[in-house]
Design a protein around this motif. Structure first.
Motif, PDB file in Angstrom:
ATOM      1  N   SER A 102       0.773  -1.239   0.121  1.00 24.38           N
ATOM      2  CA  SER A 102       0.052   0.090  -0.037  1.00 24.38           C
ATOM      3  C   SER A 102       0.978   1.267   0.029  1.00 24.38           C
ATOM      4  N   ASN A 103       0.328   2.169  -0.561  1.00 17.82           N
ATOM      5  CA  ASN A 103       0.991   3.636  -0.242  1.00 17.82           C
ATOM      6  C   ASN A 103      -0.113   4.546  -0.519  1.00 17.82           C
ATOM      7  N   ARG A 104       0.257   5.988   0.007  1.00 18.05           N
ATOM      8  CA  ARG A 104      -0.711   6.839   0.231  1.00 18.05           C
ATOM      9  C   ARG A 104      -0.043   8.271  -0.456  1.00 18.05           C
ATOM     10  N   SER A 105      -0.968   9.237  -1.012  1.00 18.88           N
ATOM     11  CA  SER A 105      -0.581  10.361  -1.592  1.00 18.88           C
ATOM     12  C   SER A 105      -1.567  11.360  -0.699  1.00 18.88           C
ATOM     13  N   TYR A 106      -0.840  12.560  -0.368  1.00 17.14           N
ATOM     14  CA  TYR A 106      -1.465  13.767   0.114  1.00 17.14           C
ATOM     15  C   TYR A 106      -1.766  14.870  -0.600  1.00 17.14           C
ATOM     16  N   VAL A 107      -2.846  15.375  -0.701  1.00 14.65           N
ATOM     17  CA  VAL A 107      -3.303  16.436  -1.496  1.00 14.65           C
ATOM     18  C   VAL A 107      -3.645  17.606  -0.641  1.00 14.65           C
ATOM     19  N   ASP A 108      -3.159  18.932  -0.812  1.00  7.59           N
ATOM     20  CA  ASP A 108      -3.377  19.988   0.137  1.00  7.59           C
ATOM     21  C   ASP A 108      -4.968  20.399  -0.394  1.00  7.59           C
ATOM     22  N   TYR A 109      -5.580  20.892   0.598  1.00  4.93           N
ATOM     23  CA  TYR A 109      -6.764  21.669   0.523  1.00  4.93           C
ATOM     24  C   TYR A 109      -6.655  22.459  -0.760  1.00  4.93           C
ATOM     25  N   GLU A 110      -5.786  23.145  -0.997  1.00  4.92           N
ATOM     26  CA  GLU A 110      -5.727  24.291  -2.067  1.00  4.92           C
ATOM     27  C   GLU A 110      -5.483  23.646  -3.412  1.00  4.92           C
ATOM     28  N   GLU A 111      -5.305  22.454  -3.483  1.00  9.03           N
ATOM     29  CA  GLU A 111      -4.818  21.710  -4.874  1.00  9.03           C
ATOM     30  C   GLU A 111      -6.264  20.890  -5.285  1.00  9.03           C
ATOM     31  N   ILE A 112      -7.247  20.777  -4.506  1.00  7.89           N
ATOM     32  CA  ILE A 112      -8.121  19.808  -4.888  1.00  7.89           C
ATOM     33  C   ILE A 112      -8.803  20.222  -6.075  1.00  7.89           C
ATOM     34  N   ASP A 113      -9.263  21.646  -6.234  1.00  6.59           N
ATOM     35  CA  ASP A 113     -10.029  22.056  -7.363  1.00  6.59           C
ATOM     36  C   ASP A 113      -8.982  21.743  -8.753  1.00  6.59           C
ATOM     37  N   SER A 114      -8.052  21.889  -8.444  1.00  5.82           N
ATOM     38  CA  SER A 114      -7.110  21.677  -9.704  1.00  5.82           C
ATOM     39  C   SER A 114      -6.918  20.204 -10.147  1.00  5.82           C
ATOM     40  N   LEU A 115      -7.161  19.348  -9.025  1.00  9.78           N
ATOM     41  CA  LEU A 115      -6.946  17.969  -9.458  1.00  9.78           C
ATOM     42  C   LEU A 115      -8.398  17.546  -9.808  1.00  9.78           C
ATOM     43  N   VAL A 116      -9.542  18.047  -9.292  1.00 12.93           N
ATOM     44  CA  VAL A 116     -10.806  17.596 -10.086  1.00 12.93           C
ATOM     45  C   VAL A 116     -10.759  18.315 -11.543  1.00 12.93           C
ATOM     46  N   LYS A 117     -10.485  19.441 -11.740  1.00 11.06           N
ATOM     47  CA  LYS A 117     -10.408  20.097 -13.210  1.00 11.06           C
ATOM     48  C   LYS A 117      -9.586  19.089 -13.991  1.00 11.06           C
ATOM     49  N   GLY A 118      -8.401  18.599 -13.497  1.00 14.91           N
ATOM     50  CA  GLY A 118      -7.535  17.876 -14.291  1.00 14.91           C
ATOM     51  C   GLY A 118      -8.167  16.603 -14.762  1.00 14.91           C
ATOM     52  N   ILE A 119      -8.980  15.773 -13.746  1.00 14.54           N
ATOM     53  CA  ILE A 119      -9.682  14.680 -14.081  1.00 14.54           C
ATOM     54  C   ILE A 119     -10.817  14.816 -14.941  1.00 14.54           C
ATOM     55  N   ASP A 120     -11.430  16.163 -15.012  1.00  8.22           N
ATOM     56  CA  ASP A 120     -12.511  16.306 -15.984  1.00  8.22           C
ATOM     57  C   ASP A 120     -11.887  16.413 -17.318  1.00  8.22           C
ATOM     58  N   TYR A 121     -10.602  16.834 -17.200  1.00 11.57           N
ATOM     59  CA  TYR A 121     -10.060  16.987 -18.822  1.00 11.57           C
ATOM     60  C   TYR A 121      -9.716  15.682 -19.157  1.00 11.57           C
ATOM     61  N   ILE A 122      -8.866  15.117 -18.487  1.00 14.82           N
ATOM     62  CA  ILE A 122      -8.357  13.840 -19.036  1.00 14.82           C
ATOM     63  C   ILE A 122      -9.516  12.705 -19.252  1.00 14.82           C
ATOM     64  N   ALA A 123     -10.560  12.878 -18.384  1.00 16.75           N
ATOM     65  CA  ALA A 123     -11.562  11.864 -18.564  1.00 16.75           C
ATOM     66  C   ALA A 123     -12.422  12.177 -20.178  1.00 16.75           C
ATOM     67  N   LYS A 124     -11.971  13.134 -20.587  1.00 12.55           N
ATOM     68  CA  LYS A 124     -12.848  13.382 -22.226  1.00 12.55           C
ATOM     69  C   LYS A 124     -11.859  12.833 -23.084  1.00 12.55           C
ATOM     70  N   MET A 125     -10.779  12.324 -22.849  1.00 10.89           N
ATOM     71  CA  MET A 125      -9.724  11.567 -23.757  1.00 10.89           C
ATOM     72  C   MET A 125     -10.328  10.280 -24.551  1.00 10.89           C
ATOM     73  N   ASP A 126      -9.983  10.205 -25.663  1.00 10.98           N
ATOM     74  CA  ASP A 126     -10.272   9.124 -26.685  1.00 10.98           C
ATOM     75  C   ASP A 126      -9.020   8.671 -27.558  1.00 10.98           C
ATOM     76  N   ASN A 127      -9.398   7.957 -28.522  1.00  8.48           N
ATOM     77  CA  ASN A 127      -8.310   7.339 -29.491  1.00  8.48           C
ATOM     78  C   ASN A 127      -8.304   8.439 -30.401  1.00  8.48           C
ATOM     79  N   THR A 128      -9.233   9.467 -30.384  1.00  3.93           N
ATOM     80  CA  THR A 128      -8.767  10.454 -31.479  1.00  3.93           C
ATOM     81  C   THR A 128      -7.820  11.604 -30.829  1.00  3.93           C
ATOM     82  N   VAL A 129      -7.164  11.474 -29.801  1.00  6.69           N
ATOM     83  CA  VAL A 129      -6.123  12.497 -29.356  1.00  6.69           C
ATOM     84  C   VAL A 129      -4.843  12.171 -30.285  1.00  6.69           C
ATOM     85  N   THR A 130      -4.680  11.190 -30.782  1.00 10.33           N
ATOM     86  CA  THR A 130      -3.457  11.007 -31.380  1.00 10.33           C
ATOM     87  C   THR A 130      -3.513  10.018 -32.548  1.00 10.33           C
ATOM     88  N   LYS A 131      -2.624  10.095 -33.624  1.00 12.92           N
ATOM     89  CA  LYS A 131      -2.826   9.171 -34.756  1.00 12.92           C
ATOM     90  C   LYS A 131      -1.947   7.701 -34.435  1.00 12.92           C
TER      91      LYS A 131
END
Length: 198
Positions: A102-131
């Motif tokens: 097991s391992n754990r990672s800490y995310v400061d409160y100030e970083e949570i919104d950026s993390l959520v936005k990053g997840i929203d962005y990469i969640a839209k990825m599909d096979n069309t992002v590259t040839k």
């Protein structure tokens, strides 16, 4: 005599690079971060010695994936002497199977919104992002939490990895990523309620 001079000259030539290496190597070693170096405010609080640190936490939930489970909890650290507080999230990944690492990672409160936005962005990825035949898109936090979307023979997948040294990962279908996102946002809401006294 000439042979002795040549040997002395050769010895000096061999020693110069060694001396130079010794002088340049030391600063490079001190500049490298150590594995235990605190990267987040939560980790800095946890590393304090000679003081009483009160740790509060609320477990928000666990997701079971391929190769392991992911647990998300909200955290509140308080320095009992100064009253100073730090808030954030801990994401812990436990491998299933014989090793059960097991391992754990800490995310400061100030970083949570950026993390959520990053997840929203990469969640839209599909096979069309590259040839190219395969792709991966990754978002990482300061505390070595990585969310990676990638494709394989079974379709679009997501890997959640905690830690850098001794990193541990669990894998999910991309369709399960919103469940992880909800755990993060619920953890933030729990912290917001505590901070505002609700």
């Amino acid at each position: 005599r000439n042979r002795t001079m040549r040997l002395m000259t050769l010895a000096l030539l061999l020693l110069i690079p060694v001396a130079a290496y010794g002088q340049t190597a030391a600063p490079a070693q001190t500049a490298k971060p150590t594995p235990n170096e605190a990267k987040t405010t939560l980790e800095t609080f946890q590393a304090k010695t000679g003081v009483v640190i009160v740790k509060g936490f609320s477990r928000l939930g666990t997701m079971r994936g391929i190769g392991g489970t992911v647990e998300v909890s909200s955290r509140e650290f308080t320095d009992a002497q100064t009253g100073k507080k730090a808030y954030g999230i801990v994401v812990e990944v436990r491998e299933s199977g014989r090793l059960e690492r097991s391992n754990r990672s800490y995310v400061d409160y100030e970083e949570i919104d950026s993390l959520v936005k990053g997840i929203d962005y990469i969640a839209k990825m599909d096979n069309t992002v590259t040839k190219m035949d395969s792709f991966e898109a990754q978002y990482s936090t300061k505390g070595d939490l990585s969310i990676t979307v990638f494709n394989d023979a079974e379709g679009l997948q997501v890997g959640i990895t905690t830690g850098k040294i001794g990193a541990v990962s669990a894998f999910f279908k991309l369709s399960e990523l919103p469940s992880f996102r909800k755990l993060l946002t619920d953890a933030k809401l729990r912290i917001d309620a505590i901070r505002t006294g609700a």
